[in-house]
Design an enzyme around this catalytic site. Structure first.
Site, PDB file in Angstrom:
ATOM      1  CE  LYS A 116      -2.156  -0.902   3.615  1.00 49.61           C
ATOM      2  NZ  LYS A 116      -2.102  -0.303   4.879  1.00 49.61           N
ATOM      3  NE  ARG A 122      -4.899   0.005  10.334  1.00 49.02           N
ATOM      4  CZ  ARG A 122      -3.766   0.402   9.759  1.00 49.02           C
ATOM      5  NH1 ARG A 122      -3.707   1.527   9.104  1.00 49.02           N
ATOM      6  NH2 ARG A 122      -2.685  -0.347   9.833  1.00 49.02           N
ATOM      7  NE  ARG A 154       6.846  -3.392   7.000  1.00 50.61           N
ATOM      8  CZ  ARG A 154       5.560  -3.042   7.058  1.00 50.61           C
ATOM      9  NH1 ARG A 154       4.983  -2.508   6.011  1.00 50.61           N
ATOM     10  NH2 ARG A 154       4.855  -3.226   8.156  1.00 50.61           N
ATOM     11  NE  ARG A 163       6.193  -0.371  10.612  1.00 52.05           N
ATOM     12  CZ  ARG A 163       5.055  -0.268   9.944  1.00 52.05           C
ATOM     13  NH1 ARG A 163       5.066   0.153   8.696  1.00 52.05           N
ATOM     14  NH2 ARG A 163       3.913  -0.592  10.496  1.00 52.05           N
ATOM     15  NE  ARG A 218       1.015  -3.752  11.356  1.00 51.91           N
ATOM     16  CZ  ARG A 218       2.279  -4.091  11.571  1.00 51.91           C
ATOM     17  NH1 ARG A 218       2.732  -4.203  12.816  1.00 51.91           N
ATOM     18  NH2 ARG A 218       3.094  -4.309  10.577  1.00 51.91           N
TER      19      ARG A 218
HETATM   20  P1  AMP Z   1       0.469   1.204   9.246  1.00 49.87           P
HETATM   21  O1  AMP Z   1       1.722   1.958   8.937  1.00 49.87           O
HETATM   22  O2  AMP Z   1      -0.662   1.578   8.337  1.00 49.87           O
HETATM   23  O3  AMP Z   1       0.722  -0.270   9.303  1.00 49.87           O
HETATM   24  O4  AMP Z   1       0.010   1.642  10.714  1.00 49.87           O
HETATM   25  C1  AMP Z   1       0.821   1.385  11.825  1.00 49.87           C
HETATM   26  C2  AMP Z   1      -0.006   1.436  13.085  1.00 49.87           C
HETATM   27  O5  AMP Z   1      -0.567   2.747  13.257  1.00 49.87           O
HETATM   28  C3  AMP Z   1      -1.198   0.502  13.136  1.00 49.87           C
HETATM   29  O6  AMP Z   1      -0.842  -0.823  13.527  1.00 49.87           O
HETATM   30  C4  AMP Z   1      -2.080   1.195  14.170  1.00 49.87           C
HETATM   31  O7  AMP Z   1      -1.588   0.967  15.483  1.00 49.87           O
HETATM   32  C5  AMP Z   1      -1.866   2.660  13.851  1.00 49.87           C
HETATM   33  N1  AMP Z   1      -2.849   3.131  12.859  1.00 49.87           N
HETATM   34  C6  AMP Z   1      -2.619   3.512  11.575  1.00 49.87           C
HETATM   35  N2  AMP Z   1      -3.744   3.877  10.969  1.00 49.87           N
HETATM   36  C7  AMP Z   1      -4.744   3.727  11.878  1.00 49.87           C
HETATM   37  C8  AMP Z   1      -6.146   3.925  11.854  1.00 49.87           C
HETATM   38  N3  AMP Z   1      -6.785   4.335  10.744  1.00 49.87           N
HETATM   39  N4  AMP Z   1      -6.842   3.682  13.005  1.00 49.87           N
HETATM   40  C9  AMP Z   1      -6.225   3.271  14.126  1.00 49.87           C
HETATM   41  N5  AMP Z   1      -4.901   3.029  14.208  1.00 49.87           N
HETATM   42  C10 AMP Z   1      -4.159   3.255  13.100  1.00 49.87           C
END
Ligand code: AMP
Length: 203
Positions: free
Chosen positions: A26, A101, A140, A146, A157
């Protein structure tokens, strides 16, 4: 001379969401689309990470959730997205990566966009199977280091995505906004598939 003749300006898809499980590519595709369409890519995960790194209040609120792979509470996330979408650079369009989400965030996004007097043009769902995703995420984790790329947080996740986020695509499908694109393959090819699908949807 105006650059409105560059062929990209007419009916170009401008207000977009990209969805897909962690590891589906993404972020990569959002960045490429943003460049092609000259709109900002807005990644909620990136905003949280930047705030955690910077030690801000928002970062302090988010950290315990992101570390575990849990969703940050909607009250925090929604307010952050509302602020970000109201900024000048998002006025002509944006690609949202990582939001919405869950079902409440879908409702909130509609409200935010209505308040701004705009609407979504399209939602891209990148698909990939779980084995492929786990392999990519393990890679990754090695490269990026990370904090939330632990085995437990990755599994958490993916589960949250399957339970809460994937079902949202049917709502967008019913609105005629969804394009589904295979996220496996060459990065350029996938970008091409997305642009073709979006152009067919919007054009
Ligand atoms: P990502 O980089 O999209 O994998 O997001 C990393 C982390 O940020 C996720 O595992 C959540 O803890 C938090 N996060 C990102 N986007 C959201 C969202 N729309 N709602 C809630 N938590 C989010």
């Amino acid at each position: 001379m105006s650059n409105a003749t560059d062929g990209q300006s007419a009916a170009r898809p401008a207000r977009l969401v990209i969805m897909g499980p962690q590891g589906a590519g993404k972020g990569t595709q959002a960045a490429r689309l943003a460049e092609q369409l000259a709109i900002p890519a807005i990644s909620t995960g990136d905003i949280f990470r930047a705030n955690i790194k910077g030690g801000t209040e928002l970062g302090r609120l988010a950290q315990e959730y992101t570390a575990k792979g849990d969703l940050v509470p909607d009250s925090v996330t929604n307010a952050m997205v509302r602020d970000r979408l109201a900024q000048d650079d998002a006025a002509q369009g944006f690609i949202l990566d990582g939001y919405p989400r869950n079902a409440a965030q879908v409702v909130e996004l509609d409200t935010i966009l209505t308040d701004l007097g705009v609407a979504l043009d399209g939602v891209v769902e990148l698909t990939a199977d779980r084995d492929e995703l786990l392999a990519r995420l393990a890679k990754r984790a090695e490269i990026e280091g990370r904090e939330d790329d632990t085995e437990e947080a990755i599994a958490r996740r993916l589960d949250i995505y399957a339970e809460q986020t994937a079902p949202l695509t049917s709502a967008y499908d019913e609105r005629g906004l969804l394009v589904r694109v295979d996220g496996i393959g060459d990065v350029d090819e996938i970008t091409g598939r997305i642009v073709t699908a979006l152009t067919a949807l919007v054009g």
